[in-house]
Design a protein around this motif. Structure first.
Motif, PDB file in Angstrom:
ATOM      1  N   THR A 293       0.865  -1.169   0.000  1.00  0.00           N
ATOM      2  CA  THR A 293       0.000   0.000   0.000  1.00  0.00           C
ATOM      3  C   THR A 293       0.902   1.219   0.000  1.00  0.00           C
ATOM      4  OG1 THR A 293      -1.620  -1.220   1.276  1.00  0.00           O
ATOM      5  CG2 THR A 293      -1.883   1.165   1.191  1.00  0.00           C
ATOM      6  N   LEU A 294       0.607   2.184  -0.862  1.00  0.00           N
ATOM      7  CA  LEU A 294       1.514   3.290  -1.106  1.00  0.00           C
ATOM      8  C   LEU A 294       0.777   4.627  -1.058  1.00  0.00           C
ATOM      9  CD1 LEU A 294       4.431   3.981  -2.479  1.00  0.00           C
ATOM     10  CD2 LEU A 294       3.098   4.049  -4.563  1.00  0.00           C
ATOM     11  N   THR A 295       1.425   5.626  -0.444  1.00  0.00           N
ATOM     12  CA  THR A 295       0.916   6.988  -0.430  1.00  0.00           C
ATOM     13  C   THR A 295       2.047   7.915  -0.837  1.00  0.00           C
ATOM     14  OG1 THR A 295      -0.581   6.483   1.395  1.00  0.00           O
ATOM     15  CG2 THR A 295      -0.120   8.799   0.999  1.00  0.00           C
ATOM     16  N   VAL A 296       1.762   8.829  -1.746  1.00  0.00           N
ATOM     17  CA  VAL A 296       2.739   9.825  -2.181  1.00  0.00           C
ATOM     18  C   VAL A 296       2.167  11.201  -1.870  1.00  0.00           C
ATOM     19  CG1 VAL A 296       4.051  10.755  -4.124  1.00  0.00           C
ATOM     20  CG2 VAL A 296       3.482   8.318  -4.067  1.00  0.00           C
ATOM     21  N   SER A 297       2.969  12.038  -1.202  1.00  0.00           N
ATOM     22  CA  SER A 297       2.541  13.391  -0.857  1.00  0.00           C
ATOM     23  C   SER A 297       3.514  14.402  -1.435  1.00  0.00           C
ATOM     24  CB  SER A 297       2.505  13.571   0.666  1.00  0.00           C
ATOM     25  OG  SER A 297       1.666  12.619   1.266  1.00  0.00           O
ATOM     26  N   ASP A 298       2.980  15.463  -2.002  1.00  0.00           N
ATOM     27  CA  ASP A 298       3.784  16.567  -2.516  1.00  0.00           C
ATOM     28  C   ASP A 298       4.106  17.470  -1.337  1.00  0.00           C
ATOM     29  OD1 ASP A 298       4.789  18.903  -3.644  1.00  0.00           O
ATOM     30  OD2 ASP A 298       3.211  19.072  -5.148  1.00  0.00           O
ATOM     31  N   LEU A 299       5.352  17.468  -0.897  1.00  0.00           N
ATOM     32  CA  LEU A 299       5.743  18.261   0.268  1.00  0.00           C
ATOM     33  C   LEU A 299       5.728  19.752  -0.019  1.00  0.00           C
ATOM     34  CD1 LEU A 299       8.647  16.089   1.696  1.00  0.00           C
ATOM     35  CD2 LEU A 299       6.291  16.227   2.492  1.00  0.00           C
ATOM     36  N   ASP A 300       5.942  20.119  -1.256  1.00  0.00           N
ATOM     37  CA  ASP A 300       5.926  21.538  -1.606  1.00  0.00           C
ATOM     38  C   ASP A 300       4.523  22.122  -1.514  1.00  0.00           C
ATOM     39  OD1 ASP A 300       8.644  21.386  -2.099  1.00  0.00           O
ATOM     40  OD2 ASP A 300       8.376  20.988  -4.240  1.00  0.00           O
ATOM     41  N   ALA A 301       3.509  21.290  -1.706  1.00  0.00           N
ATOM     42  CA  ALA A 301       2.126  21.755  -1.665  1.00  0.00           C
ATOM     43  C   ALA A 301       1.517  21.638  -0.281  1.00  0.00           C
ATOM     44  CB  ALA A 301       1.272  20.959  -2.652  1.00  0.00           C
ATOM     45  N   ALA A 302       2.192  20.929   0.618  1.00  0.00           N
ATOM     46  CA  ALA A 302       1.635  20.701   1.952  1.00  0.00           C
ATOM     47  C   ALA A 302       1.559  22.015   2.723  1.00  0.00           C
ATOM     48  CB  ALA A 302       2.490  19.701   2.720  1.00  0.00           C
ATOM     49  N   VAL A 303       0.502  22.158   3.478  1.00  0.00           N
ATOM     50  CA  VAL A 303       0.327  23.317   4.336  1.00  0.00           C
ATOM     51  C   VAL A 303       0.805  22.937   5.721  1.00  0.00           C
ATOM     52  CG1 VAL A 303      -1.361  24.894   5.337  1.00  0.00           C
ATOM     53  CG2 VAL A 303      -1.644  24.082   2.990  1.00  0.00           C
ATOM     54  N   ALA A 304       1.605  23.782   6.331  1.00  0.00           N
ATOM     55  CA  ALA A 304       2.129  23.485   7.660  1.00  0.00           C
ATOM     56  C   ALA A 304       1.000  23.447   8.670  1.00  0.00           C
ATOM     57  CB  ALA A 304       3.152  24.530   8.070  1.00  0.00           C
TER      58      ALA A 304
END
Length: 169
Positions: free
Chosen positions: A73-84
Motif C-alpha cells: 500500500t503506497l501513499t505519495v505526498s507533494d511536500l511543496d504543496a503541503a500546508v504546515a
C-alpha cells in the motif's frame, strides 16, 4: 518538487520480532539510491526530490515483492504543496476532546507529535488508544494529521497495538 512516499508491505510480522526480508531489502534499495528511509514492521517512508524518490521506491517495491511481500500500500505526498499544521498539529480549540487528548500526549512526550521519531509516534498512538481517542468519530484522520502520517499508517499502528494486547506478546 519534493515528495514523501510512505508504503506498507505485508505480511507485517517477521520471525522473532525481526523485520521481514521484504522490509529490509526495500530499505537497502532506497539506501542504494542515496536516500535515508525511516522503516519499521508497519511501514517505510522516505522523502526527497520526486524523480529520485519515485524511481527508488519503484525499485524498492520490486525487491520487496521478490522477497515475500504479498501486498503493498503506497501513499505519495507533494511536500511543496503541503500546508504546515498548527504548532500542536491539530486545531487549537482545546475544548474539543480529541484535540485535548492530543495536547496531553504532546505534553507527556515533550513536543509536537509530527516531530517525533517513528517509535515515539507508535508510542503516541498507544497512549491515545489507552485514553480512548479512537472511539471518537474521524479520530484516525485527526491523529494522522497531528503525527504527520497517513490514516492508513495510524490504522496499522492501532492494529499492531491491539493484536499485541490481545495476544499478550
Amino acid at each position: 518538487m519534493r515528495v514523501r512516499v510512505e508504503f506498507t508491505t505485508e505480511p507485517f510480522h517477521g520471525e522473532d520480532d525481526q523485520l521481514p526480508a521484504h522490509v529490509t531489502v526495500s530499505a537497502e534499495a532506497l539506501r542504494g539510491a542515496g536516500l535515508t528511509p525511516d522503516l519499521g514492521p508497519l511501514g517505510t517512508s522516505v522523502e526527497g526530490e520526486a524523480g529520485i524518490v519515485v524511481d527508488a521506491v519503484g525499485a524498492a517495491l520490486k525487491e520487496a515483492l521478490s522477497h515475500g511481500a504479498t501486498r503493498v500500500t503506497l501513499t505519495v505526498s507533494d511536500l511543496d504543496a503541503a500546508v504546515a499544521p498548527p504548532a500542536t498539529g491539530v486545531a487549537t480549540d482545546l475544548s474539543d476532546g480529541l484535540a485535548r487528548l492530543i495536547a496531553e500526549v504532546e505534553a507527556q512526550l515533550g513536543g509536537s507529535l509530527s516531530g517525533l521519531p517513528r517509535a515515539q509516534k507508535q508510542h503516541a498512538v498507544r497512549l491515545l488508544e489507552e485514553r480512548g481517542a479512537f472511539e471518537m468519530r474521524r479520530s484516525a484522520e485527526t491523529v494522522a494529521e497531528a503525527l504527520g502520517l497517513t490514516r492508513f499508517t495510524v490504522y496499522n499502528y492501532l492494529n499492531r497495538i491491539r493484536e499485541t494486547d490481545a495476544t499478550g506478546a
